[in-house]
Write an enzyme that holds these catalytic residues in place. Structure first.
Site, PDB file in Angstrom:
ATOM      1  N   HIS A  47     -10.900 -18.697 -36.346  1.00 36.21           N
ATOM      2  CA  HIS A  47     -11.307 -17.460 -35.663  1.00 36.21           C
ATOM      3  C   HIS A  47     -11.469 -16.328 -36.680  1.00 36.21           C
ATOM      4  CE1 HIS A  47      -8.943 -19.271 -32.145  1.00 36.21           C
ATOM      5  NE2 HIS A  47     -10.167 -19.151 -31.681  1.00 36.21           N
ATOM      6  N   SER A 197      -7.628 -25.589 -34.203  1.00 40.57           N
ATOM      7  CA  SER A 197      -7.775 -25.363 -32.768  1.00 40.57           C
ATOM      8  C   SER A 197      -6.506 -24.695 -32.263  1.00 40.57           C
ATOM      9  CB  SER A 197      -7.950 -26.714 -32.066  1.00 40.57           C
ATOM     10  OG  SER A 197      -7.673 -26.583 -30.687  1.00 40.57           O
TER      11      SER A 197
END
Ligand code: PAF
Length: 292
Positions: A47, A197
């Site tokens: 991210h 993840s």
């Protein structure tokens, strides 16, 4: 609007769309660009890399953190999805205090009707994640469309781990004539090559270590696919997971990269990609690799 102050720097945090939209109006100029990174939080390096790219390529960057209920087909997965807003804010601040965070409630987004819109993504939604997670892509389409309408980004950044999602978002933008440039960004991997993840947080240290088998199998399958048929490659992958009872293979699919349709035979000059979903102790992990 809330501005969290740490060491004399402030990051703008909005919990409601009305205040966010009003604030964005005050900072937008005719030629300025807004980069947007939609997330469900539990932020990791992947991210942060999307945010870094957005910061580099745009005047302003908006990040959303919202665990979207309509894209979860499994209530347990939704209930257990990590929610770590305070930690996430710290990670964002570590990168830059210039980002704008939108962390809405379910009510702010869905206004009392927590349901998905029905989308037609020209068949991209019928395979893999769409097949095994019914309704998932209607939920993704609904939230991404709504977020795009609120944030009005110039560029929006998505990771290639969710390659099918990326193609579907591009299709939605094209079909709805939305003025957003959708940018796909490379997968970030942990040291053992496990794709990053938010769900990795739920793995034990041992499971996390052993989950290296997922990418390892993908890279071996890529080698095998060079000389063998799609069916033989699939057999290899199925056998690799049969030997590992801790992991349950949900699917392994070799598909045409543009249509996402599974292939039976190779045709020269087509681009192929392998997709995999594996359960580790009820935690579902996905990964993908380009094959040529
Ligand atoms: O990839 C995700 O985290 C989510 O599917 C997204 C794009 C933020 C929509 O909820």
């Amino acid at each position: 609007m809330f501005a969290l102050n740490f060491n004399n720097t402030a990051m703008h945090i909005f919990y409601g769309k009305v205040a966010l939209i009003a604030y964005l109006k005050t900072i937008k100029t005719t030629n300025s660009t807004i980069g947007f990174v939609p997330t469900m939080g539990a932020l990791h390096q992947g991210h942060l890399a999307l945010m870094q790219r957005s910061l580099k390529e745009n005047d302003d960057t908006v990040v959303s953190i919202f665990v979207n209920p309509t894209q979860f087909n499994n209530p347990e997965d939704l209930a257990k999805y990590p929610r770590t807003l305070e930690e996430d804010v710290k990670k964002m601040r570590g990168l830059s205090d210039k980002m704008i965070l939108y962390a809405p409630s379910v009510e702010d987004i869905y206004e009392g009707k927590t349901i998905s819109q029905d989308f037609d993504f020209d068949g991209l939604e019928n395979q893999m994640e769409g097949k095994f997670r019914p309704g998932h892509f209607n939920g993704v389409g609904t939230i991404v469309k709504r977020l795009f309408e609120i944030v009005t980004p110039t560029n929006a950044y998505f990771g290639e781990k969710d390659f099918q999602q990326l193609q579907i978002v591009k299709k939605m933008v094209e079909k709805n004539h939305m003025p957003v440039n959708v940018v796909g960004c490379p997968i970030f991997r942990e040291d053992n090559q496990l794709a990053m993840s938010s769900r990795n947080e739920r793995l034990t240290a041992e499971e996390r270590k052993e989950a290296a088998i997922i990418y390892q199998t993908l890279t071996e399958a890529k080698e095998i696919f060079k000389t063998k048929s799609p069916e033989e490659t699939l057999e290899f992958v199925e056998n690799s997971f049969k030997d590992n009872p801790r992991f349950e293979l949900e699917y392994f699919v070799i598909a045409d990269e543009s249509t996402l349709l599974p292939i039976e035979n190779k045709i020269n000059d087509k681009k192929y990609r392998a997709f995999i979903a594996v359960f580790v102790n009820s935690i579902r992990l996905i990964d993908t690799i380009s094959l040529n």
